[in-house]
Every structure is written in structure tokens, then in C-alpha cells.
Scaffold this motif. Sequence first.
Motif, PDB file in Angstrom:
ATOM      1  N   SER A  54       0.975  -1.093  -0.006  1.00  0.00           N
ATOM      2  CA  SER A  54       0.005  -0.062   0.115  1.00  0.00           C
ATOM      3  C   SER A  54       0.907   1.167   0.097  1.00  0.00           C
ATOM      4  N   ARG A  55       1.794   1.171   0.941  1.00  0.00           N
ATOM      5  CA  ARG A  55       2.893   2.373   0.959  1.00  0.00           C
ATOM      6  C   ARG A  55       3.342   2.694  -0.610  1.00  0.00           C
ATOM      7  N   SER A  62      -5.330  -0.126   3.691  1.00  0.00           N
ATOM      8  CA  SER A  62      -4.769  -1.509   4.011  1.00  0.00           C
ATOM      9  C   SER A  62      -5.386  -2.098   5.305  1.00  0.00           C
ATOM     10  N   SER A  98       1.030   4.405  -2.845  1.00  0.00           N
ATOM     11  CA  SER A  98       1.049   5.745  -2.169  1.00  0.00           C
ATOM     12  C   SER A  98       2.066   6.501  -2.743  1.00  0.00           C
ATOM     13  N   PHE A 129      -2.978   7.214   1.875  1.00  0.00           N
ATOM     14  CA  PHE A 129      -3.081   5.906   2.682  1.00  0.00           C
ATOM     15  C   PHE A 129      -3.400   5.746   4.007  1.00  0.00           C
TER      16      PHE A 129
END
Length: 345
Positions: free
Chosen positions: A174-175, A244, A178, A185
Motif C-alpha cells: 500500500s505504501r 490497508s 501511495s 494511504f
Amino acid sequence: MKTTQRPGWTPSRLREHREAHGLTLEAAGERLRQAAIRHGLSVPAANFQTLWGHEQGTVYPGPHYRRAYCLLYQATEPELGFRPPLPSETQKAEIMISDLPPPADPAADNAAAQVIEEAFTKVSIGGIEPGNSPQALLRNRVVDAWRRRHGGGSPKPILVLVGGYAGSGKTEFSRFLSDITGWAFLDKDSLTRCIVERLLVSLGGDPNDRHTDLYLKEVRPLEYRCLMEAAWDNLNVGTSTILSAPFIAELKDPAWFTRLENRCTAKGIDVAAIWVRCDPESMREYIEFRGAARDVWKLDNWDRYVDGLAVDVSPPTAHITVDNRLGAAISLADQTREALKRILS
């Protein structure tokens, strides 16, 4: 000298790469710390004794050490001898900064977009179907978001759900998304953990409970509601958002996902679901490494916990399944970040 046994581990590869870069153990340790700092990794005691233990096979490097080594030597985990390659992983590792055109405008931006597109394609199990498949459309949105960060303008916002079992690597992926897109995020644990723990205690439960009916029926629904409400706050003002969370029950329920799609459609919002797939051994290593109290029950009852997981099956609502077995996806994400930095620096 006692050697740690690990299937497929070839410790001598680390020494070979270090010597090929002309580094002493002390110099490699300093470079390793610098790479870790740049990427927010924790590699305490990256001294020559630690590196010597890794190269001699007496200590198997933890996940942050392995990621830092991959960044330092611009190589994959299999190339550094940490493990055997996954099927087709040789092809996945072909994205290297040396293969990219030199920085230029707009050539640098086009090169960066190509790196992102290739990484997103290669990290996906089964690849990306051509045309207007859900996989292709989501990949195109990610690449387009990168371009629009430099050129302005934006299509309608998108809600991206990144799900997976504990320790699967969903937060790291997810990071990565982003970082590339600039989309907001939100991580479920960061957003709700303190409230969840206090609520469990007030109900007479264990603050680290994540498996009993008390948590599953009384607390979990509120936890996910808080996460979704925070997402709506972003989406309602046109900010694309990445969430997330495990989303295990949610993504397994087509009716739940259909309701979400209908709500998003009514608000002029796109929606996509990504499932991060990982193997039990890697998940356990990640869970042990982060040392969170909420994972104690899982580790104490590991066989029972794993028996209840469908690690080889993706939810029916997932648009893309990311292959993070043995850290494959996260390793590629790190390489892509490094490539983008070099292209645009």
C-alpha cells in the motif's frame, strides 16, 4: 563454526557481491545503514561482525536486512542467495536502473512511467490481461496518477482496498502504491488500534484479542466502519484513497463488494480490490519481526491459525492478486522506488 540451516540459502553470494562492489565489511555496513535510512528500514548493528555472520552463514538476515542488501547491491533475494527463485521470478527481476534511459524531460517521466507499469504487471499473479480487463484498468490508473502528479488534472477519485492475511505485506505494498500515485494511504491498525484496545478492555476482554467472538462480533465491525468513514471523508473531496486492512470477510463476500461498488458509483468514485498473497513461512517471519502484541495468539497457535487460512486462493472480488511469496513483490517494489529516485534525481 556453526552454520544456520535454511533451505536454498547460499551465504557466500553476499560476500561475492560485496567484493564485486569493492567494499570492505566496514564500508558495506556503512552503505547498508545509508540504504536503510533512505527507505525507512531498521538495520541495527549493521557492523562488520553482523555482516560477517551473514556472509558465513551463522545468522540468517532478517527481512529488513534482506531488503537493505537488495537495495545496496541492486539485486534480488535469489541473486543474493537468500532463497531459491520463485517460478518466473527471473523475468520479474529484469527491471534494473542500468537498463533505463538517462534522465531527461519528458523522457525521464516516460521512463519512470514505464518502470511503474512493468513492476505492476510483473508483481501480479497471472500477469495483466490486455485490453479493458480490470487488471489493465487499475494498472493504467496507477501509471496515470504518476503522470498527473507532474502534469496536473485528475480523473474521478478511486478507492483501492489492499487486503491480505496478517504478515502478507499488504501495508508495504500500500505504501508503494501511495509513493507512486500520491493517493492518501490509511492503515487500519494505525487508525483504530488505540480505540480497539480500549474498547476491548472496557468490554472485559484482552486488548490484544483478534480472534474471539467478542472482537469479531462486537469490535471488528466498528473498527472497519471507522476505516471506511475516514476513506469517505477523503473521497468526498476528490482525494483517491488506499486502504490497508485484512478485508478477509469483506472481499470474500460478493454482496458486500457489490454494495460498495454501488455506493461508489452513486458518488462518482471508482473502486478496485488488490489481494496480497504470501506463504505461511514468510508471514510468520514478518509477524515475528514486527513483534506486535496483537499477534501473540497467532504465534502461540500457529498451526491452528494457518489451517484456517486459504493462502493459495484469492477472494472472488479481487481485481489483482499480488505475489508476495518470500517477499517477491516487496523486493520488486523497493527496486522500483530506487529506480524512480535515480531517474528523477
